[in-house]
Design a protein around this motif. Structure first.
Motif, PDB file in Angstrom:
ATOM      1  N   LEU A 177       2.707  -1.064   4.492  1.00  0.00           N
ATOM      2  CA  LEU A 177       1.861  -0.057   4.500  1.00  0.00           C
ATOM      3  C   LEU A 177       2.718   1.214   4.549  1.00  0.00           C
ATOM      4  CD1 LEU A 177      -0.880   1.667   4.752  1.00  0.00           C
ATOM      5  CD2 LEU A 177      -0.680   0.813   7.552  1.00  0.00           C
ATOM      6  N   ASP A 178       2.456   2.206   3.696  1.00  0.00           N
ATOM      7  CA  ASP A 178       3.256   3.613   3.786  1.00  0.00           C
ATOM      8  C   ASP A 178       2.384   4.461   4.490  1.00  0.00           C
ATOM      9  OD1 ASP A 178       5.256   5.289   2.897  1.00  0.00           O
ATOM     10  OD2 ASP A 178       3.862   6.402   1.459  1.00  0.00           O
ATOM     11  N   GLN A 179       3.074   5.351   5.343  1.00  0.00           N
ATOM     12  CA  GLN A 179       2.493   6.291   6.108  1.00  0.00           C
ATOM     13  C   GLN A 179       1.679   7.457   5.484  1.00  0.00           C
ATOM     14  OE1 GLN A 179       1.403   6.960   9.008  1.00  0.00           O
ATOM     15  NE2 GLN A 179       1.430   9.088   9.510  1.00  0.00           N
ATOM     16  N   HIS A 180       2.287   7.689   4.393  1.00  0.00           N
ATOM     17  CA  HIS A 180       1.647   8.922   3.624  1.00  0.00           C
ATOM     18  C   HIS A 180       0.738   8.478   2.403  1.00  0.00           C
ATOM     19  CE1 HIS A 180       3.991  11.741   6.086  1.00  0.00           C
ATOM     20  NE2 HIS A 180       4.941  11.119   5.688  1.00  0.00           N
ATOM     21  N   LEU A 181      -0.479   8.446   2.296  1.00  0.00           N
ATOM     22  CA  LEU A 181      -1.431   8.209   1.464  1.00  0.00           C
ATOM     23  C   LEU A 181      -2.448   9.422   1.051  1.00  0.00           C
ATOM     24  CD1 LEU A 181      -2.590   4.716   2.922  1.00  0.00           C
ATOM     25  CD2 LEU A 181      -0.854   4.957   1.085  1.00  0.00           C
ATOM     26  N   PRO A 182      -2.823   9.471  -0.025  1.00  0.00           N
ATOM     27  CA  PRO A 182      -3.628  10.700  -0.310  1.00  0.00           C
ATOM     28  C   PRO A 182      -4.809  10.952   0.250  1.00  0.00           C
ATOM     29  CG  PRO A 182      -3.739   8.791  -1.972  1.00  0.00           C
ATOM     30  CD  PRO A 182      -2.592   8.435  -1.201  1.00  0.00           C
ATOM     31  N   ASP A 183      -5.455   9.617   0.798  1.00  0.00           N
ATOM     32  CA  ASP A 183      -6.739   9.818   1.408  1.00  0.00           C
ATOM     33  C   ASP A 183      -6.652   9.555   3.188  1.00  0.00           C
ATOM     34  OD1 ASP A 183      -6.266   7.352   1.045  1.00  0.00           O
ATOM     35  OD2 ASP A 183      -8.232   6.658   0.283  1.00  0.00           O
ATOM     36  N   THR A 184      -5.524   9.433   3.499  1.00  0.00           N
ATOM     37  CA  THR A 184      -5.596   8.898   4.988  1.00  0.00           C
ATOM     38  C   THR A 184      -4.072   8.617   5.411  1.00  0.00           C
ATOM     39  OG1 THR A 184      -6.361   7.401   6.671  1.00  0.00           O
ATOM     40  CG2 THR A 184      -5.493   6.386   4.603  1.00  0.00           C
ATOM     41  N   HIS A 185      -4.169   8.649   6.797  1.00  0.00           N
ATOM     42  CA  HIS A 185      -2.554   8.396   6.994  1.00  0.00           C
ATOM     43  C   HIS A 185      -2.373   7.099   7.439  1.00  0.00           C
ATOM     44  CE1 HIS A 185      -1.510  12.503   7.711  1.00  0.00           C
ATOM     45  NE2 HIS A 185      -2.751  13.001   8.291  1.00  0.00           N
ATOM     46  N   ILE A 234       0.892  -1.043  -0.016  1.00  0.00           N
ATOM     47  CA  ILE A 234      -0.208  -0.058   0.096  1.00  0.00           C
ATOM     48  C   ILE A 234       0.976   1.290  -0.071  1.00  0.00           C
ATOM     49  CG2 ILE A 234      -1.869   1.207   1.115  1.00  0.00           C
ATOM     50  CD1 ILE A 234      -2.620  -1.368   2.908  1.00  0.00           C
ATOM     51  N   ASP A 235       1.024   1.826  -1.054  1.00  0.00           N
ATOM     52  CA  ASP A 235       2.096   3.027  -1.376  1.00  0.00           C
ATOM     53  C   ASP A 235       1.621   3.829  -2.538  1.00  0.00           C
ATOM     54  OD1 ASP A 235       4.056   4.688  -1.852  1.00  0.00           O
ATOM     55  OD2 ASP A 235       5.587   3.278  -0.989  1.00  0.00           O
ATOM     56  N   ASP A 236       1.422   5.323  -2.237  1.00  0.00           N
ATOM     57  CA  ASP A 236       0.672   6.223  -3.150  1.00  0.00           C
ATOM     58  C   ASP A 236       1.762   6.249  -4.383  1.00  0.00           C
ATOM     59  OD1 ASP A 236       2.749   7.539  -1.499  1.00  0.00           O
ATOM     60  OD2 ASP A 236       1.644   9.536  -1.784  1.00  0.00           O
ATOM     61  N   ASP A 237       3.010   6.141  -4.003  1.00  0.00           N
ATOM     62  CA  ASP A 237       3.997   6.325  -5.249  1.00  0.00           C
ATOM     63  C   ASP A 237       4.016   5.089  -6.301  1.00  0.00           C
ATOM     64  OD1 ASP A 237       6.210   6.139  -6.711  1.00  0.00           O
ATOM     65  OD2 ASP A 237       7.498   7.569  -5.180  1.00  0.00           O
ATOM     66  N   ALA A 238       3.327   5.252  -7.077  1.00  0.00           N
ATOM     67  CA  ALA A 238       3.317   3.999  -7.824  1.00  0.00           C
ATOM     68  C   ALA A 238       4.477   3.129  -8.479  1.00  0.00           C
ATOM     69  CB  ALA A 238       2.099   4.391  -9.088  1.00  0.00           C
ATOM     70  N   ALA A 239       5.253   4.161  -8.949  1.00  0.00           N
ATOM     71  CA  ALA A 239       6.729   3.791  -9.380  1.00  0.00           C
ATOM     72  C   ALA A 239       7.377   2.927  -8.425  1.00  0.00           C
ATOM     73  CB  ALA A 239       7.507   4.839  -9.761  1.00  0.00           C
ATOM     74  N   LEU A 240       7.639   3.364  -7.308  1.00  0.00           N
ATOM     75  CA  LEU A 240       8.297   2.825  -6.277  1.00  0.00           C
ATOM     76  C   LEU A 240       7.644   1.456  -5.936  1.00  0.00           C
ATOM     77  CD1 LEU A 240       9.387   5.569  -3.762  1.00  0.00           C
ATOM     78  CD2 LEU A 240      10.866   4.260  -5.181  1.00  0.00           C
ATOM     79  N   VAL A 268       5.830   1.546   6.693  1.00  0.00           N
ATOM     80  CA  VAL A 268       6.870   1.918   5.932  1.00  0.00           C
ATOM     81  C   VAL A 268       6.836   3.553   5.845  1.00  0.00           C
ATOM     82  CG1 VAL A 268       8.051   2.029   3.659  1.00  0.00           C
ATOM     83  CG2 VAL A 268       6.880  -0.198   4.620  1.00  0.00           C
ATOM     84  N   THR A 269       7.923   4.437   5.970  1.00  0.00           N
ATOM     85  CA  THR A 269       7.800   5.728   5.707  1.00  0.00           C
ATOM     86  C   THR A 269       9.110   6.221   5.236  1.00  0.00           C
ATOM     87  OG1 THR A 269       7.473   7.975   6.712  1.00  0.00           O
ATOM     88  CG2 THR A 269       8.722   6.184   8.232  1.00  0.00           C
ATOM     89  N   GLY A 270       9.058   7.345   4.507  1.00  0.00           N
ATOM     90  CA  GLY A 270      10.474   7.833   4.085  1.00  0.00           C
ATOM     91  C   GLY A 270      11.123   8.932   5.128  1.00  0.00           C
ATOM     92  N   PHE A 271      10.593   9.055   6.162  1.00  0.00           N
ATOM     93  CA  PHE A 271      11.162   9.879   6.924  1.00  0.00           C
ATOM     94  C   PHE A 271      11.562   9.041   8.459  1.00  0.00           C
ATOM     95  CE2 PHE A 271       7.901  12.293   4.738  1.00  0.00           C
ATOM     96  CZ  PHE A 271       8.641  13.245   4.275  1.00  0.00           C
ATOM     97  N   HIS A 272      12.522   9.547   9.101  1.00  0.00           N
ATOM     98  CA  HIS A 272      12.821   8.719  10.273  1.00  0.00           C
ATOM     99  C   HIS A 272      12.216   9.541  11.626  1.00  0.00           C
ATOM    100  CE1 HIS A 272      16.453   6.452   8.933  1.00  0.00           C
ATOM    101  NE2 HIS A 272      16.329   7.242   7.835  1.00  0.00           N
TER     102      HIS A 272
END
Length: 453
Positions: free
Chosen positions: A57-65, A13-19, A85-89
């Motif tokens: 599960l990515d933390q940053h999604l377009p419609d929810t956290h 579950i990730d909003d970045d389709a390419a990644l 999963v998140t891109g930030f520490h």
């Protein structure tokens, strides 16, 4: 990415389709089937009809956290491990995710070796058999004796006999076997109106134990700024449980003998004779008969106490009770820790049964408590318990017949064992005391004597 499946190995579950596509290709190369969702709504829709074996599960999604979606996943798919999963520490997010029930937490870019390790763990868990399910929660918070082995049925018969009268009872067994539970069961089934009062004779220094048992008058000694009732008075019409009676000094043994003979005593600092009708149950992990032969315990007191003798078996001698014990302990541990552990896997049970349990049921409770506190799974598995099992079979320094192994003092043996237990518990004295079956003051006195900080 594999074609749509009702049970893919991994849902990404990730909003970045390419990644997400790149991660899916990497997982496909490793042999894992995958599905993708780019929003919280897509993930919910997929999970409504499908159950993957792992969720990334990515933390940053377009419609929810992601943390909000995680809470929904934990509720709707509690059997499916989810990795945040998140891109930030973000340490705060990591803590929140783990508290919410995440199996693990990863940062981008994702370390594929770490992810593969997580996959191996979770996929092996999903195929494991369940050996023990947690017992239904009981309204009564008081621990009860558990077991259907012949040795425990014999204990139950003795409890029934003891509950029919007020004869003195001597409960014998190794530390951690549940001697106090036996005493409490006798009291419960005796129908006495008074309370159950317990005193650990090993945890109180002699000068204070006399006051603890018999009470004292104001001014009887330095610090006695008020009159205090002793445990014999507090246990009026009830049961007085004297744990570790074998540690009692000769002076107090003589005083206790008089109480048992005459049912009378005096408070420290008083000449007024008082009566007691408390029922006496004593317990020890020592061989009192041997202590009598060695002159370390009064023979007349031993016979006064040993009217009804109950021997509590060691855990290793009643392994057929192990599943029921584990189930009952986990139920109580869940209540204490606020967890919802469902049970034990077969591999966890095999590991537990392979241990030799020198600390008996107390040690088992400690291991299960630590496993439950650390586990991110609904079912405790091998990895959860293995790291909490201390080595119970130490390699001998020499053969049993060697003078080096035989000619050692009891103090040396005791010191070696206590230090090994402390080391196993990483210096945690409270946990070490539970395993050893001794009080914190008793442990501190030994360490002070050996000049160990």
């Amino acid at each position: 990415m594999s074609p749509m499946s009702n049970k893919p190995d991994v849902l990404i579950i990730d909003d970045d389709a390419a990644l997400a596509e790149m991660l899916a290709l990497n997982l496909d190369d490793l042999g894992y089937s995958t599905e993708l969702a780019h929003t919280g709504a897509e993930a919910r829709a997929f999970l409504t009809g499908s159950t993957p074996r792992l969720i990334l599960l990515d933390q940053h999604l377009p419609d929810t956290h992601g943390i909000k979606l995680l809470q929904w996943i934990i509720t709707e798919k509690p059997e499916t491990p989810a990795v945040m999963v998140t891109g930030f520490h973000d340490m705060s997010l990591a803590i929140s995710a783990m508290k919410a029930g995440a199996f693990d937490y990863l940062h981008k870019p994702i370390n594929m070796e770490k992810l593969e390790e997580i996959l191996k763990q979770t996929l092996s868990k999903s195929s494991q058999k369940i050996a023990v399910n947690v017992a239904p929660e009981q309204e009564n918070d008081t621990p009860e004796i558990v077991g259907n082995s012949q040795s425990m049925l014999d204990v139950a018969k003795k409890i029934a006999i003891a509950a029919q009268n007020k004869a003195n009872v001597l409960v014998q067994g190794a530390s951690g076997t549940g001697k106090e539970l036996v005493a409490r069961a006798i009291h419960k089934h005796s129908g006495l109106d008074g309370p159950f009062v317990a005193v650990n004779c090993a945890s109180i220094v002699e000068t204070l134990l006399e006051s603890e048992l018999f009470g004292h008058e104001k001014g009887a000694f330095t610090g006695a700024d008020q009159t205090k009732q002793g445990r014999f008075e507090v246990a009026e019409d009830g049961t007085l449980f004297l744990d570790e009676i074998g540690e009692m000094s000769a002076h107090l043994q003589a005083k206790l003998l008089r109480v048992l003979q005459e049912q009378t005593f005096e408070r420290v600092g008083s000449n007024q004779t008082r009566k007691t009708n408390a029922r006496i149950i004593a317990a020890t992990h020592r061989d009192l008969k041997k202590m009598v032969a060695e002159g370390k315990f009064r023979e007349d007191l031993f016979y006064r106490l040993d009217v009804i003798d109950i021997k509590v078996p060691a855990l290793k001698d009643r392994m057929e009770d192990f599943p029921a014990l584990a189930s009952n302990l986990l139920m109580r541990i869940n209540k204490t820790l606020g967890r919802d552990i469902k049970g034990l896997t077969s591999t966890a049970m095999d590991a537990l049964k392979g241990h030799n349990w020198d600390g008996n049921v107390r040690e088992l409770e400690n291991v299960l408590t630590r496993a439950a506190a650390h586990s991110q799974n609904l079912y405790i598995d091998y990895a959860d318990v293995a790291k909490h099992l201390t080595a119970s079979k130490e390699a001998p320094a020499s053969t049993p017949t060697s003078p080096v192994s035989v000619l050692r003092s009891m103090e040396d043996v005791e010191k070696e064992h206590i230090l090994a237990v402390l080391d196993a518990h990483e210096g945690n004295k409270a946990q070490a005391c539970k395993t050893l079956g001794i009080s914190r003051p008793a442990l501190d006195r030994r360490l002070k004597k050996w000049k160990i900080s």
